[in-house]
Design an enzyme around this catalytic site. Structure first.
Site, PDB file in Angstrom:
ATOM      1  N   TYR A 195       0.839  -1.484   0.353  1.00  0.00           N
ATOM      2  CA  TYR A 195      -0.355   0.023  -0.151  1.00  0.00           C
ATOM      3  C   TYR A 195       1.153   1.076   0.030  1.00  0.00           C
ATOM      4  CZ  TYR A 195      -3.579   3.677   1.994  1.00  0.00           C
ATOM      5  OH  TYR A 195      -3.542   4.719   1.762  1.00  0.00           O
ATOM      6  N   GLN A 253      -5.414  18.280   4.236  1.00  0.00           N
ATOM      7  CA  GLN A 253      -5.956  17.667   2.725  1.00  0.00           C
ATOM      8  C   GLN A 253      -7.454  17.578   2.255  1.00  0.00           C
ATOM      9  OE1 GLN A 253      -6.123  14.310   1.830  1.00  0.00           O
ATOM     10  NE2 GLN A 253      -6.551  14.769  -0.143  1.00  0.00           N
ATOM     11  N   TYR A 296     -10.502  16.324   0.255  1.00  0.00           N
ATOM     12  CA  TYR A 296     -10.919  15.393  -1.117  1.00  0.00           C
ATOM     13  C   TYR A 296     -12.041  15.969  -1.118  1.00  0.00           C
ATOM     14  CZ  TYR A 296      -7.542  12.565  -1.800  1.00  0.00           C
ATOM     15  OH  TYR A 296      -5.755  11.663  -1.903  1.00  0.00           O
ATOM     16  N   THR A 341      -6.929  18.591  -3.327  1.00  0.00           N
ATOM     17  CA  THR A 341      -6.376  17.866  -3.827  1.00  0.00           C
ATOM     18  C   THR A 341      -7.661  17.901  -5.278  1.00  0.00           C
ATOM     19  OG1 THR A 341      -5.338  16.291  -2.675  1.00  0.00           O
ATOM     20  CG2 THR A 341      -5.575  15.524  -4.744  1.00  0.00           C
ATOM     21  N   ARG A 393      -4.260   0.327  -9.640  1.00  0.00           N
ATOM     22  CA  ARG A 393      -3.381   0.252  -7.700  1.00  0.00           C
ATOM     23  C   ARG A 393      -3.360  -1.218  -8.159  1.00  0.00           C
ATOM     24  NH1 ARG A 393      -4.055   4.264  -3.290  1.00  0.00           N
ATOM     25  NH2 ARG A 393      -3.615   6.858  -4.852  1.00  0.00           N
ATOM     26  N   LYS A 399      -3.763  21.490  -4.741  1.00  0.00           N
ATOM     27  CA  LYS A 399      -2.645  19.865  -5.182  1.00  0.00           C
ATOM     28  C   LYS A 399      -2.988  19.331  -6.047  1.00  0.00           C
ATOM     29  CE  LYS A 399      -0.523  16.423  -2.477  1.00  0.00           C
ATOM     30  NZ  LYS A 399      -0.852  15.102  -3.679  1.00  0.00           N
ATOM     31  N   HIS A 409       0.909  13.442  -7.858  1.00  0.00           N
ATOM     32  CA  HIS A 409       0.777  12.032  -6.815  1.00  0.00           C
ATOM     33  C   HIS A 409       1.546  10.821  -6.351  1.00  0.00           C
ATOM     34  CE1 HIS A 409      -3.383  12.025  -4.635  1.00  0.00           C
ATOM     35  NE2 HIS A 409      -2.652  10.411  -3.807  1.00  0.00           N
ATOM     36  N   ARG A 462       1.123   7.239  -7.844  1.00  0.00           N
ATOM     37  CA  ARG A 462      -0.247   6.347  -7.364  1.00  0.00           C
ATOM     38  C   ARG A 462      -1.348   6.683  -8.722  1.00  0.00           C
ATOM     39  NH1 ARG A 462       1.144   4.577  -2.751  1.00  0.00           N
ATOM     40  NH2 ARG A 462      -1.065   5.075  -1.329  1.00  0.00           N
TER      41      ARG A 462
END
Length: 379
Positions: free
Chosen positions: A28, A131, A133, A159, A168, A255, A279, A282
């Site tokens: 992770y 931060q 979302y 972000t 991922r 960001k 990022h 990622r």
């Protein structure tokens, strides 16, 4: 024990961290998306940036302080957000917040942290960043902003480079889901890491405590790499940014910027600073290295620029500063340090980076971060 004798570089902390945490946790933290070409590109492009050493400057003591958003900070770097930090090491957010406060450097907590804004409030210092979302529901957004402000966060970071969930694949192969399901395979990995296992047992299996208030049954059926945050968030547009700017009365950072034209437009919507980032590889495996995008963005805006993705040393920090960044953020690095040595690992990494800055500034014959020479390309 002299930690510099045993762990003189981030690579040493990374190696120890890998041994101390279960494999699914390591995957992770360490993984990118796709074939991880963007993650590799971040490192490769940083390594192509050099400087010509300068000689005969006599003895000097380099000054590491810098100005950001109207404040003088003692170091040119801070702690970037990583979701589910408490999975990587129990109570991670509190450990990182306390270190940020002690060193007067920014600590930025994620919306999808394992501790809520209220949990972390007692540990925050002067440079407390949140931060976000972007929530889809205006009521949730307003409530989240109020909670963050009440908790003591002074800076909001939106972000914008996660319009959809990344795949991922390496993380998926590890068997990690959100929230984690303790399968026999994962339990065997946990048993092999007793320090992590005992600390986690005391804290309980981590989850996104800050979002508990908004959770519901809709989380069922999510993909292995998704979580409740994906249900709550939206893919923001320019109007969303403007409305969030109007709703937040503190410093406001965007960001996830990689295009100069986006930086120019962000100048018009009230952003106080721009954060150049891919990022850390990622989200999208076809992105340019963040360091490659930085010079054009610097030319496109007079706003302060923050930078992340691939930074591993004081030399990397100088590379980004010389190409136009005003401040550097590190995410994985601080989590490697915490997983390697616990809370003292955070302080040790800060010392590693500061000492490396001083050593490299000495080679360049500069005494402050404002007089860095123009970089040169390396073969």
């Amino acid at each position: 024990m002299d930690l510099h004798a045993t762990y003189p570089a981030l690579s040493d902390l990374r190696h120890r961290a890998q041994r101390r945490i279960p494999k699914f946790v390591w995957e992770y933290l360490d993984s990118g998306t796709g074939n991880e070409a963007t993650k590799s590109r971040n490192r490769a492009e940083l390594d192509k940036i050099g400087f010509a050493p300068s000689i005969l400057h006599g003895e000097s003591t380099p000054e590491l302080s810098t100005n950001l958003l109207g404040q003088t900070l003692p170091l040119p770097f801070g702690i970037a957000p990583i979701g589910m930090s408490g999975l990587i090491w129990p109570d991670a957010e509190a450990h990182l917040a306390r270190a940020g406060a002690a060193h007067t450097i920014p600590y930025c907590i994620s919306t999808v942290a394992t501790q809520s804004p209220e949990d972390i409030a007692p540990h925050l210092g002067l440079q407390a960043w949140f931060q976000m979302y972007p929530p889809r529901d205006p009521g949730i957004r307003a409530d989240m902003l109020a909670r963050v402000k009440t908790a003591g966060f002074s800076t909001l970071v939106l972000t914008v480079d996660v319009p959809v969930a990344s795949r991922r694949e390496r993380q998926t192969r590890s068997g990690l889901t959100s929230p984690p399901r303790l399968t026999p395979r994962l339990m065997a990995q946990i048993a092999a890491c007793p320090a992590w296992a005992m600390a986690t047992a005391k804290r309980g299996m981590p989850h996104m405590r800050g979002l508990d208030k908004y959770a519901n049954a809709a989380t069922k059926g999510l993909s292995p790499t998704a979580h409740i945050g994906y249900l709550l968030r939206t893919s923001p547009d320019w109007d969303y940014v403007k409305s969030l700017r109007d709703a937040w009365d503190g410093a406001f950072i965007i960001k996830g910027v990689l295009r100069p034209e986006d930086a120019t437009e962000l100048d018009q919507v009230g952003a106080d600073a721009i954060w150049v980032s891919n990022h850390a590889g990622r989200q999208f495996d076809g992105a340019p290295a963040s360091i490659s995008a930085l010079p054009a963005i610097r030319a496109a805006t007079k706003k302060p620029i923050l930078f992340d993705s691939g930074v591993e040393s004081g030399l990397d920090i100088l590379r980004a500063l010389a190409l136009g960044a005003d401040f550097i953020m590190l995410g994985r690095a601080f989590h490697f340090a915490l997983a390697a040595l616990g809370p003292k690992g955070i302080d040790h990494l800060i010392d590693i980076l500061a000492k490396d800055l001083i050593a490299n500034m000495g080679q360049l014959g500069v005494t402050d971060l404002k007089t860095l020479p123009t970089p040169i390309p390396l073969a």
